[in-house]
Design a protein around this motif. Sequence first.
Motif, short mmCIF file in Angstrom:
data_model
loop_
_atom_site.label_atom_id
_atom_site.label_comp_id
_atom_site.label_asym_id
_atom_site.label_seq_id
_atom_site.Cartn_x
_atom_site.Cartn_y
_atom_site.Cartn_z
N THR A 94 0.91 -1.26 -0.17
CA THR A 94 0.11 -0.38 0.10
C THR A 94 0.79 1.18 0.00
O THR A 94 0.59 2.30 0.33
CB THR A 94 -0.62 -0.36 0.91
OG1 THR A 94 0.28 -0.45 2.31
CG2 THR A 94 -2.07 -1.28 1.16
N SER B 281 3.48 1.92 -5.76
CA SER B 281 2.38 1.70 -6.65
C SER B 281 3.81 0.55 -8.55
O SER B 281 4.57 1.12 -7.92
CB SER B 281 1.69 2.62 -6.86
OG SER B 281 2.37 4.05 -7.16
N HIS C 236 1.09 6.32 0.88
CA HIS C 236 -0.85 5.92 0.87
C HIS C 236 -0.94 6.78 -0.31
O HIS C 236 -1.39 6.04 -1.31
CB HIS C 236 -0.85 5.40 1.79
CG HIS C 236 -0.34 4.39 2.83
ND1 HIS C 236 -0.53 3.67 2.85
CD2 HIS C 236 0.53 5.22 4.65
CE1 HIS C 236 0.06 2.39 3.72
NE2 HIS C 236 0.18 3.85 4.80
N VAL C 237 -0.66 7.91 -0.11
CA VAL C 237 -1.60 8.65 -1.19
C VAL C 237 -1.15 9.00 -2.21
O VAL C 237 -2.14 8.53 -2.90
CB VAL C 237 -1.06 10.40 -0.62
CG1 VAL C 237 -1.96 11.43 -2.06
CG2 VAL C 237 -1.92 10.36 0.90
N SER D 145 -1.85 5.32 -3.79
CA SER D 145 -3.67 5.47 -4.48
C SER D 145 -3.69 6.52 -5.18
O SER D 145 -5.16 5.90 -6.29
CB SER D 145 -4.16 6.13 -3.82
OG SER D 145 -4.65 5.42 -2.20
N GLY E 119 -1.98 3.86 -8.55
CA GLY E 119 -2.76 1.78 -8.29
C GLY E 119 -1.83 0.94 -8.34
O GLY E 119 -0.69 1.01 -8.27
N SER E 120 -1.99 0.11 -8.44
CA SER E 120 -1.81 -1.31 -7.70
C SER E 120 -1.57 -1.49 -8.57
O SER E 120 -0.96 -3.20 -8.51
CB SER E 120 -2.17 -1.50 -6.28
OG SER E 120 -3.98 -2.06 -7.11
#
Length: 141
Positions: free
Chosen positions: A46, A49, A91-92, A95, A98-99
């Motif tokens: 998380t 990315s 984390h931002v 997000s 994308g993962s």
Amino acid sequence: MNWTQRQITLTARSRGFHIITRDVLESLPEIANIRVGLLQVFIRHTSASLTINENADSDVQRDLESSLNELAPEDFPYVHTIEGPDDMPAHVKASLMGSSVSIPIADGRLLLGTWQGIFLCEHRNKAAGRSLVLTLWGEKR
């Protein structure tokens, strides 16, 4: 249609954007046997990315890193701070980026554009190796 799935661990990398196309291809030689198909690359974290972007000019990676730092600065008054000042911004950024990425396959080759590569976006200052799940689906040649 055939399915192949493999989990790999990338070596620890510094903060920034790192091309991993070769790591993915070397870990999944079955791609060479696919006539038409799709590869999904998923990161199991998380605070990092994945993205597909230009692989010809390293200035692009530096500019992407700088842009994300402006969007999610470490000095923002985050509530979640227990894991250090770079954690919540990571984390931002994860997000926003994308993962996972999906790449079409034809005749045993990823159909990336001429200047495209798969990138690990490492958003932490000090991270361990990152775990990826590679899922290949396609019709054999």
